[in-house]
Design a protein around this motif. Structure first.
Motif, mmCIF file in Angstrom:
data_model
loop_
_atom_site.group_PDB
_atom_site.id
_atom_site.type_symbol
_atom_site.label_atom_id
_atom_site.label_comp_id
_atom_site.label_asym_id
_atom_site.label_seq_id
_atom_site.Cartn_x
_atom_site.Cartn_y
_atom_site.Cartn_z
ATOM 1 N N TRP A 57 0.835 -1.206 0.000
ATOM 2 C CA TRP A 57 0.000 0.000 0.000
ATOM 3 C C TRP A 57 0.873 1.261 0.000
ATOM 4 O O TRP A 57 0.647 2.184 -0.776
ATOM 5 C CB TRP A 57 -0.899 -0.040 1.234
ATOM 6 N N LYS A 58 1.896 1.260 0.855
ATOM 7 C CA LYS A 58 2.743 2.447 0.977
ATOM 8 C C LYS A 58 3.537 2.706 -0.308
ATOM 9 O O LYS A 58 3.848 3.832 -0.626
ATOM 10 C CB LYS A 58 3.718 2.284 2.148
ATOM 11 N N ALA B 61 -5.420 -1.154 9.231
ATOM 12 C CA ALA B 61 -4.003 -0.976 9.588
ATOM 13 C C ALA B 61 -3.236 -0.175 8.527
ATOM 14 O O ALA B 61 -2.068 0.154 8.735
ATOM 15 C CB ALA B 61 -3.351 -2.342 9.768
ATOM 16 N N LEU B 62 -3.876 0.128 7.389
ATOM 17 C CA LEU B 62 -3.151 0.834 6.319
ATOM 18 C C LEU B 62 -2.916 2.284 6.716
ATOM 19 O O LEU B 62 -3.850 2.975 7.108
ATOM 20 C CB LEU B 62 -3.955 0.784 5.012
ATOM 21 N N PRO B 63 -1.680 2.751 6.611
ATOM 22 C CA PRO B 63 -1.418 4.155 6.929
ATOM 23 C C PRO B 63 -1.736 5.052 5.734
ATOM 24 O O PRO B 63 -2.002 4.544 4.639
ATOM 25 C CB PRO B 63 0.090 4.149 7.208
ATOM 26 N N LEU B 64 -1.686 6.375 5.955
ATOM 27 C CA LEU B 64 -1.818 7.295 4.824
ATOM 28 C C LEU B 64 -0.503 7.231 4.056
ATOM 29 O O LEU B 64 0.556 7.483 4.623
ATOM 30 C CB LEU B 64 -2.072 8.722 5.309
ATOM 31 N N ALA B 65 -0.585 6.859 2.800
ATOM 32 C CA ALA B 65 0.632 6.692 2.008
ATOM 33 C C ALA B 65 1.063 8.033 1.420
ATOM 34 O O ALA B 65 0.239 8.925 1.220
ATOM 35 C CB ALA B 65 0.387 5.687 0.893
ATOM 36 N N ALA B 66 2.363 8.127 1.138
ATOM 37 C CA ALA B 66 2.897 9.370 0.565
ATOM 38 C C ALA B 66 2.201 9.706 -0.752
ATOM 39 O O ALA B 66 1.909 10.867 -1.033
ATOM 40 C CB ALA B 66 4.394 9.233 0.365
ATOM 41 N N GLN B 68 -0.794 9.104 -1.544
ATOM 42 C CA GLN B 68 -2.134 9.653 -1.293
ATOM 43 C C GLN B 68 -2.045 11.150 -0.982
ATOM 44 O O GLN B 68 -2.885 11.932 -1.394
ATOM 45 C CB GLN B 68 -2.777 8.950 -0.102
ATOM 46 N N ARG B 69 -1.000 11.517 -0.222
ATOM 47 C CA ARG B 69 -0.861 12.914 0.187
ATOM 48 C C ARG B 69 -0.498 13.806 -0.987
ATOM 49 O O ARG B 69 -0.694 15.005 -0.932
ATOM 50 C CB ARG B 69 0.192 13.031 1.277
ATOM 51 N N ARG B 70 0.036 13.181 -2.048
ATOM 52 C CA ARG B 70 0.405 13.986 -3.218
ATOM 53 C C ARG B 70 -0.774 14.228 -4.156
ATOM 54 O O ARG B 70 -0.655 15.003 -5.093
ATOM 55 C CB ARG B 70 1.534 13.286 -3.988
ATOM 56 N N ARG B 71 -1.890 13.565 -3.900
ATOM 57 C CA ARG B 71 -3.047 13.772 -4.778
ATOM 58 C C ARG B 71 -3.502 15.221 -4.662
ATOM 59 O O ARG B 71 -3.638 15.734 -3.549
ATOM 60 C CB ARG B 71 -4.200 12.866 -4.346
#
Lengths: 195, 170
Positions: A57-58, B61-66, B68-71
């Motif tokens: 995911w990451k 358990a999935l974190p905010l991914a990098a 995603q933050r770039r969207r």
């Protein structure tokens, strides 16, 4: 019909992050079976599989779509399992499967008829005999049998994961099945077939 | 075992479903029957589907991914807040000139005092009058009230959006 992985990934790229659950649902049992065969402990396999999904995911933006998503996911899980085995070196009855293409030694547990996939067979005698005969197969055949039947991978998924031509995978599995059929003829005869 | 058996056994392995021709052969060939029985037993060992609880626990358990933050649309709430604040500034006569910026701290103090007294005046006027809005407008403060509301709303929005992004990143 199962939605194609590429379509699911397109949905995620379009902002539907919950679509990742489809991939988790699709691959979690197979990954768990695969990792459990490597580390030998079901609970540890569950944790490692969760970590594999988190890592995937990451780094989803680094996935190369020229390969199958499942291959990428299995490689992540494989590397995590190898690291885990290195960190927790302990006496094992696993079978050495040689060295993989990254130079890591690979091991998979002997099939245990009392646990894992073989425990689901109603015919306990067949389960025991099957475990014994799969254990007697040459390592290269045994690994393909495990990937095909215990992990549930398709021929083309195995070919890509093991970096083998599809024809080689089919041939090796056919030979492995033929060896097993000869060895298990007595039990298979009771199921409606014999050599 | 004839060469035909080899082909049939491969078809049983690779195609799974048994077509009529294979089915006919299976009724008479015990080796192919055994092969089909073996493949069926092995195929039954494939792992079952994942349960909902397990899927939900992994998803949680999935974190905010990098990535995603770039969207770009994750910046929309903050951008909307800035836009709202800018609209408020435009309504009271556009953005301040650079020379005005130096006197902003002192002006801000004066402005706060003035806003306070205006607010009190407005409340008193609204209480005594029948139409609060009309009272504020008559006092020449409608633009100021709109500016204040929009700036507070926009600024608050920006702060909330940034705080939420920061929290989800952890």
């Amino acid at each position: 019909m199962v939605e194609d992985d590429a379509l699911t990934l397109d949905r995620i790229r379009a902002g539907d992050d919950s679509a990742f659950a489809l991939l988790v649902r699709r691959y979690e049992p197979k990954l768990r079976a695969y990792v459990a065969q490597m580390v030998g402990v079901e609970e540890e396999a569950r944790d490692l599989v969760q970590e594999a999904f988190i890592r995937a995911w990451k780094h989803l933006d680094q996935y190369d779509p020229t390969f199958r998503f499942s291959t990428w996911l299995f490689r992540i899980a494989h590397n995590l399992a190898i690291d885990h085995i290195r960190r927790n070196r302990r006496p094992t009855v696993s079978l050495d499967l040689g060295v993989d293409d990254e130079g890591d030694s690979m091991q998979m547990d002997l099939p245990d008829p009392g646990r894992g996939p073989l425990a689901t067979l109603a015919n306990r005698e067949l389960a025991r005999a099957m475990a014994r005969e799969i254990g007697n197969l040459p390592p290269a055949y045994r690994e393909l049998v495990v990937l095909r039947h215990f992990v549930g991978l398709a021929y083309n998924e195995i070919a890509e994961l093991k970096r083998l031509p599809l024809g080689t995978v089919k041939n090796k599995l056919f030979r492995a099945h033929s060896v097993l059929r000869e060895a298990l003829g007595e039990y298979l005869g009771q199921l409606g077939g014999a050599t | 075992m004839s060469p035909a058996c080899s082909d049939i056994q491969r078809r049983i392995e690779e195609e799974g479903a048994v077509d009529p021709a294979v089915g006919t052969h299976l009724t008479t060939c015990r080796a192919c029957q055994a092969h089909a029985a073996l493949v069926a037993q092995l195929d039954s060992l494939a792992p079952a589907a994942a349960d909902d609880e397990r899927v939900a626990s992994i998803m949680a358990a999935l974190p905010l991914a990098a990535w995603q933050r770039r969207r770009f649309w994750t910046w929309l709430p903050a951008a909307a807040g800035f836009l709202l604040a800018a609209v408020g500034l435009v309504l009271v006569g556009a953005l301040p000139a650079p020379t005005v910026l130096g006197s902003l701290p002192q002006a801000a103090g004066s402005l706060l005092g003035w806003l306070g007294s205006r607010a009190l005046d407005t409340l008193v006027a609204a209480r005594s009058g029948s139409d609060a809005l009309q009272t504020v407008a008559a006092a020449g403060g409608l633009g100021l009230v709109i500016w204040t509301l929009l700036t507070l709303l926009g600024g608050g929005w920006v702060v909330m959006a940034l705080v939420r992004r920061g929290r989800s990143a952890r």
